[in-house]
Design a protein around this motif. Structure first.
Motif: not given
Length: 136
Positions: A117-136
């Protein structure tokens, strides 16, 4: 070997080292990076006596499929590959107490929902998410 009737959870510690980030795309809402992804857990079946003062066993890559591995996956993965230039960029160490350490070099593209919405003056937070595919 399959053991029926035992419901044992395995605590897996995951960490990563970012080798390089080489693109962030506002248009595709993703980012790309090369990482070393590491997992550590204990498998009591692989304990050994340290009578020869062997601090760890380095497995040959031909034996990787013979070791139980956690079913980790990356939630926000768009695409990724293991590095296999010259040789596979993976390692497995086994310690006397049954601790397994698995490390692999991975390069991929990962989704990132960006708020522009405020591009190019915004700040982005990008996640890197891992988990178990059988156990949550």
């Amino acid at each position: 070997m399959i053991i029926i009737g035992i419901d044992k959870q395995v605590l897996v510690t995951v960490n990563m080292y970012v080798n390089s980030m080489f693109s962030i795309s506002e248009m595709n809402m993703d980012y790309s990076m090369s990482i070393f992804l590491r997992e550590r857990w204990i498998d009591d079946r692989l304990k050994y006596d340290d009578t020869l003062n062997i601090t760890r066993i380095n497995l040959d890559s031909s034996m990787f499929n013979d070791v139980w591995m956690p079913d980790m996956y990356i939630l926000n993965e768009k695409s990724s590959d293991y590095h296999e230039v010259m040789v596979t960029n993976k390692l497995i160490h086994i310690y006397p107490d049954g601790t397994i350490q698995h490390s692999a070099r991975v390069t991929g593209s990962y989704s990132c929902l960006m708020h522009l919405q405020k591009y190019p003056f915004d700040t982005q937070y990008c996640k890197f998410e891992v988990e178990s595919c059988k156990y949550k």
